[in-house]
Design an enzyme around this catalytic site. Sequence first.
Site, PDB file in Angstrom:
ATOM      1  N   LYS A  17      -7.437 -29.761  80.598  1.00 38.68           N
ATOM      2  CA  LYS A  17      -6.872 -29.495  81.979  1.00 38.68           C
ATOM      3  C   LYS A  17      -5.268 -29.424  81.630  1.00 38.68           C
ATOM      4  O   LYS A  17      -4.491 -28.430  82.007  1.00 38.68           O
ATOM      5  CB  LYS A  17      -6.969 -30.391  83.187  1.00 38.68           C
ATOM      6  N   ARG A  46      -8.943 -36.569  92.891  1.00 40.71           N
ATOM      7  CA  ARG A  46     -10.191 -37.006  91.857  1.00 40.71           C
ATOM      8  C   ARG A  46     -11.234 -37.408  92.941  1.00 40.71           C
ATOM      9  O   ARG A  46     -12.431 -37.731  92.556  1.00 40.71           O
ATOM     10  CB  ARG A  46      -9.891 -38.081  90.963  1.00 40.71           C
ATOM     11  N   ARG A  60      -9.004 -36.861  69.472  1.00 43.27           N
ATOM     12  CA  ARG A  60      -7.478 -36.977  69.920  1.00 43.27           C
ATOM     13  C   ARG A  60      -6.605 -38.108  69.221  1.00 43.27           C
ATOM     14  O   ARG A  60      -7.048 -39.148  69.136  1.00 43.27           O
ATOM     15  CB  ARG A  60      -7.231 -37.252  71.407  1.00 43.27           C
ATOM     16  N   ARG A 106      -5.531 -43.016  71.151  1.00 41.78           N
ATOM     17  CA  ARG A 106      -5.326 -43.765  72.684  1.00 41.78           C
ATOM     18  C   ARG A 106      -6.375 -45.033  72.618  1.00 41.78           C
ATOM     19  O   ARG A 106      -7.578 -45.075  72.311  1.00 41.78           O
ATOM     20  CB  ARG A 106      -5.593 -42.960  73.696  1.00 41.78           C
ATOM     21  N   ARG A 159     -16.194 -42.929  81.073  1.00 42.00           N
ATOM     22  CA  ARG A 159     -15.349 -42.008  82.017  1.00 42.00           C
ATOM     23  C   ARG A 159     -16.046 -40.886  82.485  1.00 42.00           C
ATOM     24  O   ARG A 159     -15.998 -40.308  83.440  1.00 42.00           O
ATOM     25  CB  ARG A 159     -14.054 -41.271  81.252  1.00 42.00           C
TER      26      ARG A 159
END
Length: 300
Positions: A80, A157, A191, A235, A246
């Site tokens: 996104k 959300r 990531r 992260r 998630r």
Amino acid sequence: MAVFSRCSRAATAAAKPTAAAATFSYLIRALSPSFSSSSSTLDPETDLNCNKPAALGTLKREPKGRNVQWVFLGCPGVGKGTYASRLSNLLGVPHIATGDLVRDELASSGPLSSQLKEIVNQGKLVSDEIIIDLLSKRLEMGEAKGESGFILDGFPRTVSQAEILEGVTDIDLVINLKLREEALLAKCLGRRICNECGGNYNVASIDIKAENGRPGMYMAPLPPPPQCASKLITRPDDTEEVVKQRLRIYQEMTRPVEDFYRSRGKLLEFDLPGGIPESWSKLLRALNLEDHDDKQSAAA
């Protein structure tokens, strides 16, 4: 602050709004001046990857008198931020990402940082109250700089957030990015962030073979420049367990937001066919937009 002292006069959209919701209500109105709404209605049955609906032809700078007001939806890690940022630059509107707001608050050691750290590390969704509080602060900064329009990334959300947003402004279009789950998981686990410059990179090379009638998919890694290669970190919430958690939470809590906007004819569902080179031009066609700079780069 003066902007906060005026917010109570504008926060009438949601029943029994919290103080944070009231502030958000005032500030988002400041970014979206009054107009007679002519938001286009999208046919949710239309295949937007293949056919370009005529309705989207008026969304470049519509309604007259302000910039676009768009929302990006999609699972965590779908991209996104990448596509919202590109559209933000193309259309000249601010890209407001709640994920960035949360990370900035965590890094600042502000009043919410310890509470947010526990929530993020457990892979849970941040509460409406905290998100609206962070957004309100960001919108106040935007109002002071004279910003107009926005692309929201990561908000709303929940349906309650969507109802608050609907009560205070008109959203023109909601872009729902979708990616196959096996690619999404690999992308999240790949990531990396440079702990010096803050740059975002991805070490995953995703190559899914075509089978059972499903097309193959290739997403190249996004390697760091040489000066960042030795400074990459992961992260803390990008572990397989947290990523899967998630995704489960998204399925349970955020999918209803898709139905909320689908029922209003504002949802554009876009299946990412691969990485940025494969997806960007197709997304622009679905939105009836052109990126002249991108064309020039390709021709060079």
